[in-house]
Design an enzyme around this catalytic site. Sequence first.
Site, PDB file in Angstrom:
ATOM      1  N   HIS A 104      -0.728  10.563 -14.918  1.00  0.00           N
ATOM      2  CA  HIS A 104      -2.058  11.175 -14.828  1.00  0.00           C
ATOM      3  C   HIS A 104      -1.924  12.605 -15.341  1.00  0.00           C
ATOM      4  O   HIS A 104      -0.886  13.246 -15.109  1.00  0.00           O
ATOM      5  CB  HIS A 104      -2.540  11.298 -13.378  1.00  0.00           C
ATOM      6  CG  HIS A 104      -2.718  10.020 -12.639  1.00  0.00           C
ATOM      7  ND1 HIS A 104      -1.690   9.353 -12.047  1.00  0.00           N
ATOM      8  CD2 HIS A 104      -3.833   9.308 -12.349  1.00  0.00           C
ATOM      9  CE1 HIS A 104      -2.153   8.274 -11.437  1.00  0.00           C
ATOM     10  NE2 HIS A 104      -3.448   8.216 -11.611  1.00  0.00           N
ATOM     11  N   HIS A 274      -3.937  -4.780  -6.193  1.00  0.00           N
ATOM     12  CA  HIS A 274      -5.400  -4.679  -6.141  1.00  0.00           C
ATOM     13  C   HIS A 274      -6.019  -6.078  -6.093  1.00  0.00           C
ATOM     14  O   HIS A 274      -7.023  -6.303  -5.409  1.00  0.00           O
ATOM     15  CB  HIS A 274      -5.927  -3.932  -7.375  1.00  0.00           C
ATOM     16  CG  HIS A 274      -5.446  -2.508  -7.477  1.00  0.00           C
ATOM     17  ND1 HIS A 274      -5.710  -1.724  -8.569  1.00  0.00           N
ATOM     18  CD2 HIS A 274      -4.725  -1.740  -6.628  1.00  0.00           C
ATOM     19  CE1 HIS A 274      -5.175  -0.516  -8.398  1.00  0.00           C
ATOM     20  NE2 HIS A 274      -4.564  -0.511  -7.223  1.00  0.00           N
ATOM     21  N   ASP A 342       3.756   0.675 -11.117  1.00  0.00           N
ATOM     22  CA  ASP A 342       2.910   1.502 -10.244  1.00  0.00           C
ATOM     23  C   ASP A 342       3.323   1.161  -8.809  1.00  0.00           C
ATOM     24  O   ASP A 342       2.625   0.470  -8.072  1.00  0.00           O
ATOM     25  CB  ASP A 342       1.433   1.193 -10.494  1.00  0.00           C
ATOM     26  CG  ASP A 342       0.524   2.146  -9.741  1.00  0.00           C
ATOM     27  OD1 ASP A 342       1.037   2.935  -8.936  1.00  0.00           O
ATOM     28  OD2 ASP A 342      -0.708   2.082  -9.944  1.00  0.00           O
TER      29      ASP A 342
HETATM   30  C1  XUL Z   1      -4.485   3.401  -7.567  1.00  0.00           C
HETATM   31  C2  XUL Z   1      -3.802   3.089  -8.832  1.00  0.00           C
HETATM   32  C3  XUL Z   1      -3.701   4.215  -9.786  1.00  0.00           C
HETATM   33  C4  XUL Z   1      -3.962   3.842 -11.209  1.00  0.00           C
HETATM   34  C5  XUL Z   1      -4.013   5.002 -12.138  1.00  0.00           C
HETATM   35  O1  XUL Z   1      -4.525   2.365  -6.677  1.00  0.00           O
HETATM   36  O2  XUL Z   1      -3.331   2.006  -9.047  1.00  0.00           O
HETATM   37  O3  XUL Z   1      -2.447   4.779  -9.649  1.00  0.00           O
HETATM   38  O4  XUL Z   1      -2.990   2.958 -11.672  1.00  0.00           O
HETATM   39  O5  XUL Z   1      -4.901   5.970 -11.725  1.00  0.00           O
HETATM   40 CO    CO Z   2      -2.359   1.173 -10.757  1.00  0.00          CO
END
Ligand code: XUL
Ligand code: CO
Length: 439
Positions: A104, A274, A342
């Site tokens: 980011h 997610h 991630d």
């Molecule tokens: C949040 C998430 C973030 C995105 C990028 O749950 O996964 O880290 O991947 O903003």
């Molecule tokens: Co993510």
Amino acid sequence: MAAQEEFFTGIPKIPYVPSAGPGDVMCFKHYHAEEVLMGRKMEDWLRFSVCYWHSFCGTGADPFGSPTLHRPWNEGTPMESAKKRLRAAFEFFTKLGVKYYTFHDRDMAPEGSTLEESNRNLDEITDLALQLQSQTGIKVLWVTCNLFAHQRYMNGAATNPDSHVLAYAGAQVKKGLDIAKKLGAENFVFWGGREGFLSIHNTDVAAELKHMANFFKMAVKYKEKIGLKCQFLIEPKPKEPCKHQYDYDAMSVIGFLKHYGLESHFKLNIEPNHTTLAGHSYEHDIVMASALGMLGSVDSNTGSPDLGWDTDQFPMDIKNTTMVMKTIVQQGGLQPGGLNFDAKVRRESTDLEDLFIAHIGAMDTFARGLRNAVRIIEDGLIAGMVKERYSSFSHGIGQKVEDGSATLEEMEAFIKQNGEPKVTSGKQEKYESIFNHYI
Ligand code: XUL
Ligand code: CO
């Protein structure tokens, strides 16, 4: 020139040692970057990427406890530690043998008190990033803008009820796209953590969705203007931090993109943690996005399905990675996307070497998934059974359905002539048993 400080002292470049024993966790036993499977090197099927925010900015703090991860690069002023962090990160990527990273804007360089100051910070740190990239050959898989952490974004960024805030987000994304171009990023991600609502009473959903679509259109226009050649990706997530997020899951995002005529400009970055938060199985959104030609990249992590939140754990389940890699190989790979970790080490995993152990373990899990998927695909047994299951669509009335020329009148005539269809077993347990054979 003085020798650069080493952060991961005593840790060499991680080797591939297929004969290593169960206790040897600092080597790859399955991931062999150069080995060719189905005409492509493992590293090109897998396209691993390390994420900056968890692995280099994560502190181990949680809502109930203070930081537990005390990293040697967190020293000096914010700009000094940003540079140390970057050098530590490149040492880590090189020793791990991973060619991509993601970040980011605000984890690469600290936010200033004005947009101009934040941009200057980013310019300075990304100058160093560019230098380290060209020294090592390591590349940016994707850049994203943090449009959720600062208090100005508490009611959303592109969906904020105040256009002043939306404008700030637009200015930030403009700079993010410039940085993506400067560093040669292969993708650019939009994750809308605060694009949604906490209460429907104070929310004009129709207006917010339209603003979000127009925001994306501005980004597409600017990308084209500056000649940025990267893939735009939207990352679905159903909730957390909002109660409801508009980019709920793969199918909601695809529906949104089609509704606003944006589908040719975006693909999806699917994060399995997610997907499971949305109530689906691990591989669900990867399969759905791929089936519709929209799978662009994967944030390869996992949750704990017995918890209702995003734990961002390293993926260690071989069945899951086999299903994911089967989908990826069948669609011909993920490029220009990749498998981005991630994922964060647990706050109790406090040693620096735990960062290596976590990534190595997850890379080996995906390598095993790839090897299994290749065997499933090369054997062709499951594919043959699926083909047979749909074989009635290759001739006669089925073929007319397939090519879209059939009518309801023809369906009626067909049934009058052929009567009741016979009952055919779905053979679920047979498929499951065969799949298990390859694990
Ligand atoms: C949040 C998430 C973030 C995105 C990028 O749950 O996964 O880290 O991947 O903003
Ligand atoms: Co993510």
